[in-house]
Design an enzyme around this catalytic site. Structure first.
Site, PDB file in Angstrom:
ATOM      1  N   LYS A  66       0.823  -1.216   0.000  1.00 48.77           N
ATOM      2  CA  LYS A  66       0.000   0.000   0.000  1.00 48.77           C
ATOM      3  C   LYS A  66       0.857   1.265   0.000  1.00 48.77           C
ATOM      4  CE  LYS A  66      -2.560   0.240   3.621  1.00 48.77           C
ATOM      5  NZ  LYS A  66      -2.088   1.239   4.593  1.00 48.77           N
TER       6      LYS A  66
ATOM      7  N   ARG B 145     -11.863   3.664   9.430  1.00 46.84           N
ATOM      8  CA  ARG B 145     -11.765   2.296   9.917  1.00 46.84           C
ATOM      9  C   ARG B 145     -13.045   1.822  10.592  1.00 46.84           C
ATOM     10  NH1 ARG B 145      -5.650   2.226  12.504  1.00 46.84           N
ATOM     11  NH2 ARG B 145      -4.531   1.923  10.539  1.00 46.84           N
TER      12      ARG B 145
ATOM     13  N   ARG C 151      12.075 -11.189   4.100  1.00 50.05           N
ATOM     14  CA  ARG C 151      12.746  -9.977   3.632  1.00 50.05           C
ATOM     15  C   ARG C 151      13.809  -9.500   4.618  1.00 50.05           C
ATOM     16  NH1 ARG C 151       7.624  -5.729   4.155  1.00 50.05           N
ATOM     17  NH2 ARG C 151       7.545  -5.636   6.450  1.00 50.05           N
TER      18      ARG C 151
ATOM     19  N   ARG D 277      13.642  -6.586  10.253  1.00 46.54           N
ATOM     20  CA  ARG D 277      12.760  -5.959  11.227  1.00 46.54           C
ATOM     21  C   ARG D 277      12.357  -6.986  12.274  1.00 46.54           C
ATOM     22  NH1 ARG D 277       8.040  -2.530   8.397  1.00 46.54           N
ATOM     23  NH2 ARG D 277       7.203  -2.985  10.462  1.00 46.54           N
TER      24      ARG D 277
ATOM     25  N   ARG E 207      -1.551  -9.084  12.330  1.00 50.16           N
ATOM     26  CA  ARG E 207      -1.886  -7.893  11.537  1.00 50.16           C
ATOM     27  C   ARG E 207      -3.033  -8.178  10.574  1.00 50.16           C
ATOM     28  NH1 ARG E 207       4.208  -6.409   9.599  1.00 50.16           N
ATOM     29  NH2 ARG E 207       4.994  -5.411  11.487  1.00 50.16           N
TER      30      ARG E 207
END
Length: 215
Positions: free
Chosen positions: A13, A88, A127, A161, A172
């Site tokens: 996004k 939201r 990643r 991360r 999430r």
């Protein structure tokens, strides 16, 4: 053009919003970014929000609406808006309609970057980046040409991360579904929702979004 861009963390996004800003001259209105900027600038709304956060309380819908109101007022009529992280809830969706109407705008599209949860877990957990220049890599899809050496700057230091774990990604996704579930029917009823394959290549996602905007 005013759009809502939806998608869970890792769906791309932010990348697509950046491309819309660069290629179409749109402005990304991220509630988190706006809140931090208002606090830093010590605007009246920012000072009110700062006091609330310092008490450990959540910022109200009224304050978020005031931030968006200020941003829309400062934007030129010819600049499109990308709403990121808002609305939201059903109440926020109603508030957004009122704010857009106040500034002579309408919501044109709601674009959701649809993802496969298992594939998203693979994308995020694999990643890593160069600790020196930030070049991105993936342990299955994009390894450095020379093992352990960054292609861009030749550094041998890499990092991940801490929250790029399967448990975090799935949490999430659960949160995202819970937050979008109340608002999507509102926009589906208006026939302004388009779902784009967020797992496709960046260029393909961009092309699909451009097709939606041109419709």
């Amino acid at each position: 053009m005013n759009i809502i861009l939806l998608g869970p963390p890792g769906a791309g996004k932010g990348t697509q919003a950046g491309l819309l800003v660069a290629n179409h001259g749109m402005k990304q209105l991220s509630t988190g970014d706006m809140l931090r900027a208002a606090v830093k600038a010590q605007t009246p709304v920012g000072l009110e929000a700062k006091a609330i956060m310092e008490r450990g309380e959540f910022v109200s819908d009224a304050i978020v609406s005031a931030l968006i109101d200020d941003e829309l007022a400062a934007m030129g009529d010819g600049t499109g808006a990308i709403f990121d992280g808002y609305p939201r809830t059903q109440a926020q969706a109603v508030s957004l309609d009122e704010l857009l109407a106040k500034h002579g705008r309408v919501l044109n599209h709601v674009i959701e970057l649809a993802v496969d949860e298992d594939a998203l877990v693979d994308r995020i957990t694999g990643r890593f980046t160069c600790a020196n220049c930030g070049e991105g890599y993936h342990e299955r899809h994009k390894l450095p040409e020379v093992e352990g050496v960054c292609d861009r700057c030749s550094s041998t230091e890499f990092k991940r991360r801490k929250d790029d774990t399967e448990e975090t990604v799935r949490t999430r996704m659960t949160e995202y579904r819970a937050k979008t579930a109340p608002i999507l029917p509102i926009y589906d009823a208006r026939d302004i929702v388009t779902r784009v394959d967020g797992m496709a290549d960046i260029e393909a996602v961009t092309a699909a979004i451009n097709t939606v905007l041109a419709s």
